[in-house]
Design a protein around this motif. Structure first.
Motif, PDB file in Angstrom:
ATOM      1  N   ARG A 123      -4.992  -7.917   3.145  1.00 22.08           N
ATOM      2  CA  ARG A 123      -5.210  -6.795   2.219  1.00 22.08           C
ATOM      3  C   ARG A 123      -6.689  -6.424   2.198  1.00 22.08           C
ATOM      4  NH1 ARG A 123      -7.310  -6.271  -2.838  1.00 22.08           N
ATOM      5  NH2 ARG A 123      -6.384  -4.734  -4.281  1.00 22.08           N
ATOM      6  N   ALA A 124      -7.550  -7.426   2.029  1.00 17.99           N
ATOM      7  CA  ALA A 124      -8.986  -7.167   1.968  1.00 17.99           C
ATOM      8  C   ALA A 124      -9.498  -6.571   3.269  1.00 17.99           C
ATOM      9  CB  ALA A 124      -9.735  -8.458   1.638  1.00 17.99           C
ATOM     10  N   LEU A 125      -8.996  -7.074   4.399  1.00 17.47           N
ATOM     11  CA  LEU A 125      -9.443  -6.569   5.698  1.00 17.47           C
ATOM     12  C   LEU A 125      -9.013  -5.121   5.899  1.00 17.47           C
ATOM     13  CD1 LEU A 125     -10.741  -6.914   8.447  1.00 17.47           C
ATOM     14  CD2 LEU A 125      -8.618  -7.974   9.264  1.00 17.47           C
ATOM     15  N   VAL A 126      -7.784  -4.789   5.517  1.00 15.74           N
ATOM     16  CA  VAL A 126      -7.307  -3.411   5.656  1.00 15.74           C
ATOM     17  C   VAL A 126      -8.164  -2.466   4.814  1.00 15.74           C
ATOM     18  CG1 VAL A 126      -5.395  -1.855   5.109  1.00 15.74           C
ATOM     19  CG2 VAL A 126      -4.956  -3.992   6.330  1.00 15.74           C
ATOM     20  N   LEU A 127      -8.483  -2.851   3.592  1.00 17.14           N
ATOM     21  CA  LEU A 127      -9.340  -2.021   2.752  1.00 17.14           C
ATOM     22  C   LEU A 127     -10.721  -1.851   3.378  1.00 17.14           C
ATOM     23  CD1 LEU A 127      -8.462  -3.358  -0.819  1.00 17.14           C
ATOM     24  CD2 LEU A 127      -7.799  -1.163   0.175  1.00 17.14           C
TER      25      LEU A 127
ATOM     26  N   PHE B 131       0.848  -1.186   0.000  1.00 14.02           N
ATOM     27  CA  PHE B 131       0.000   0.000   0.000  1.00 14.02           C
ATOM     28  C   PHE B 131       0.888   1.241   0.000  1.00 14.02           C
ATOM     29  CE2 PHE B 131      -2.622  -3.265   1.782  1.00 14.02           C
ATOM     30  CZ  PHE B 131      -3.955  -2.930   1.546  1.00 14.02           C
ATOM     31  N   ILE B 132       0.382   2.306  -0.601  1.00  7.21           N
ATOM     32  CA  ILE B 132       1.021   3.611  -0.439  1.00  7.21           C
ATOM     33  C   ILE B 132      -0.037   4.615  -0.008  1.00  7.21           C
ATOM     34  CG2 ILE B 132       2.773   3.097  -2.197  1.00  7.21           C
ATOM     35  CD1 ILE B 132       1.296   5.089  -4.063  1.00  7.21           C
ATOM     36  N   VAL B 133       0.434   5.748   0.511  1.00  5.13           N
ATOM     37  CA  VAL B 133      -0.451   6.845   0.891  1.00  5.13           C
ATOM     38  C   VAL B 133      -0.004   8.108   0.161  1.00  5.13           C
ATOM     39  CG1 VAL B 133      -1.275   8.309   2.772  1.00  5.13           C
ATOM     40  CG2 VAL B 133      -0.910   5.851   3.167  1.00  5.13           C
ATOM     41  N   GLU B 134      -0.954   8.779  -0.478  1.00  3.60           N
ATOM     42  CA  GLU B 134      -0.705  10.055  -1.137  1.00  3.60           C
ATOM     43  C   GLU B 134      -1.750  11.056  -0.656  1.00  3.60           C
ATOM     44  OE1 GLU B 134       1.115   8.569  -5.444  1.00  3.60           O
ATOM     45  OE2 GLU B 134      -1.014   9.049  -5.270  1.00  3.60           O
ATOM     46  N   GLN B 135      -1.304  12.074   0.073  1.00  2.00           N
ATOM     47  CA  GLN B 135      -2.196  13.132   0.558  1.00  2.00           C
ATOM     48  C   GLN B 135      -3.416  12.556   1.282  1.00  2.00           C
ATOM     49  OE1 GLN B 135      -2.950  15.522  -2.956  1.00  2.00           O
ATOM     50  NE2 GLN B 135      -0.981  16.564  -2.780  1.00  2.00           N
ATOM     51  N   GLY B 136      -3.168  11.622   2.184  1.00  2.00           N
ATOM     52  CA  GLY B 136      -4.235  11.041   2.977  1.00  2.00           C
ATOM     53  C   GLY B 136      -5.084  10.014   2.266  1.00  2.00           C
ATOM     54  N   HIS B 137      -4.671   9.606   1.085  1.00  2.00           N
ATOM     55  CA  HIS B 137      -5.430   8.695   0.236  1.00  2.00           C
ATOM     56  C   HIS B 137      -4.659   7.371   0.152  1.00  2.00           C
ATOM     57  CE1 HIS B 137      -7.693   8.296  -3.891  1.00  2.00           C
ATOM     58  NE2 HIS B 137      -7.770   7.210  -3.152  1.00  2.00           N
ATOM     59  N   VAL B 138      -5.302   6.265   0.543  1.00  2.04           N
ATOM     60  CA  VAL B 138      -4.656   4.951   0.535  1.00  2.04           C
ATOM     61  C   VAL B 138      -4.821   4.309  -0.840  1.00  2.04           C
ATOM     62  CG1 VAL B 138      -4.655   2.633   1.538  1.00  2.04           C
ATOM     63  CG2 VAL B 138      -5.018   4.639   3.004  1.00  2.04           C
ATOM     64  N   ILE B 139      -3.719   3.796  -1.378  1.00  4.46           N
ATOM     65  CA  ILE B 139      -3.715   3.225  -2.722  1.00  4.46           C
ATOM     66  C   ILE B 139      -3.018   1.872  -2.685  1.00  4.46           C
ATOM     67  CG2 ILE B 139      -2.894   3.547  -5.102  1.00  4.46           C
ATOM     68  CD1 ILE B 139      -2.815   6.642  -4.264  1.00  4.46           C
ATOM     69  N   THR B 140      -3.588   0.890  -3.383  1.00  2.66           N
ATOM     70  CA  THR B 140      -2.970  -0.429  -3.508  1.00  2.66           C
ATOM     71  C   THR B 140      -3.190  -0.923  -4.930  1.00  2.66           C
ATOM     72  OG1 THR B 140      -2.763  -2.594  -2.417  1.00  2.66           O
ATOM     73  CG2 THR B 140      -4.998  -1.793  -2.817  1.00  2.66           C
ATOM     74  N   PRO B 141      -2.275  -1.740  -5.477  1.00  2.00           N
ATOM     75  CA  PRO B 141      -2.466  -2.225  -6.846  1.00  2.00           C
ATOM     76  C   PRO B 141      -3.758  -3.019  -6.996  1.00  2.00           C
ATOM     77  CG  PRO B 141      -0.208  -2.588  -6.137  1.00  2.00           C
ATOM     78  CD  PRO B 141      -0.970  -2.156  -4.921  1.00  2.00           C
ATOM     79  N   PRO B 142      -4.418  -2.892  -8.140  1.00  2.00           N
ATOM     80  CA  PRO B 142      -5.648  -3.668  -8.371  1.00  2.00           C
ATOM     81  C   PRO B 142      -5.334  -5.149  -8.533  1.00  2.00           C
ATOM     82  CG  PRO B 142      -4.990  -2.531 -10.381  1.00  2.00           C
ATOM     83  CD  PRO B 142      -4.063  -2.048  -9.303  1.00  2.00           C
TER      84      PRO B 142
END
Length: 286
Positions: free
Chosen positions: A207-211, A185-196
């Motif tokens: 991964r699913a639980l964190v999302l 996961f990465i964070v950009e300006q408070g936005h969590v992003i993970t590869p599809p």
């Protein structure tokens, strides 16, 4: 003495035997799943068994009947509590070494238990930020199948350890896919992003639980491709797995992330994850 499950029987681990002609041993012709049981109850058992079924179907290995009942009994025979159950199903013993697959082979079904580490007992201030490396993704093209052929993963992890890192993130065609045994996961300006999710990524249950937890608590999440440049320029980087939980990454190769400090959104997600785990492992509503 630990009790294991093998082809319908429950027996001490040191008595479990598999043929040298088993195709799982000879060819890695097998799949596996790891299922947490909390307070003796399978966590999202149906989802885990569905993922196992997906892997079996992809390899055209027949399903095992009443596997859920067998796993519940195995956990009970090992004292219940909080354990992860490792399940491996091979195509079976053909009686000889041959690449050809015949229809009369009976799958080998094996399962064993091991304790789950209580991550919630470790405070966030004790968690050290991890350094990771990025290396080429040399795995086969169907990483969505949870197959036992993990040599490429093992070599990537060994490369990471030789570099003094905790994990290797795998990159293919310019995109970061996942770690050798984790999701990223990465964070950009408070936005969590993970590869599809795609055929080059395993659908991790953590991964699913964190999302899910992020969305429940108003954290914006997106599935999006992550380049190397985006990775090293992120405000935060995390890796997740069932054994690590949510681990902060403070350096990628020689590039510090956020000045080498653990990020505030990681702290929030760590607290949410460990609180959730504590509730499962203790049976308390927190």
């Amino acid at each position: 003495m630990e009790i294991v499950y093998l082809d319908g029987a429950f027996l001490p681990a040191d008595q479990a035997k598999v043929s040298v002609f088993d195709r799982g041993f000879l060819f890695g012709d097998s799949v596996y799943e790891v299922i947490p049981f909390y307070q003796g109850v399978g966590f999202r058992l149906e989802e885990h068994l569905a993922r196992l079924a997906h892997s079996l179907d992809a390899l055209q290995i027949p399903h095992s009947d009443n596997l859920d009942e067998a796993l519940n009994k195995l956990v009970a025979q090992n004292g219940g509590g909080n354990v992860s159950v490792y399940v491996q199903i091979t195509r079976g013993n053909a009686g000889k070494r041959s690449h050809a697959v015949t229809a009369d082979i009976t799958p080998t079904v094996f399962a064993c238990c091991q304790p789950i580490a209580p991550i919630y007992e470790t405070g966030p201030e004790v968690i050290e930020g991890a350094r990771v490396i990025v290396t080429d993704d040399l795995r086969w093209q169907r990483c969505d199948i949870k197959a036992n052929g993990l040599l490429a993963n093992i070599l990537a992890m060994r490369q990471a350890h030789e570099a003094g890192a905790a994990e290797a993130l795998l990159q293919k065609e310019g995109w970061i896919n996942e770690g050798s045994s984790s999701n990223v996961f990465i964070v950009e300006q408070g936005h969590v992003i993970t590869p599809p999710l795609h055929k080059g990524i395993l659908s991790g249950t953590t991964r699913a639980l964190v999302l899910e937890l992020a969305q429940q608590h108003g954290v914006q999440v997106t599935e999006s491709n992550i380049s190397y440049e985006r990775l090293i320029g992120a405000d935060e980087v995390w890796i997740t797995s069932s054994t690590r939980g949510v681990l902060p990454v403070t350096a990628v190769d020689e590039h510090p992330i956020a000045g080498g400090q653990k990020g505030p959104l990681w702290l929030q997600m760590f607290k949410l994850f460990t609180r959730y785990q504590q509730g499962l492992m203790t049976g308390e509503s927190l």
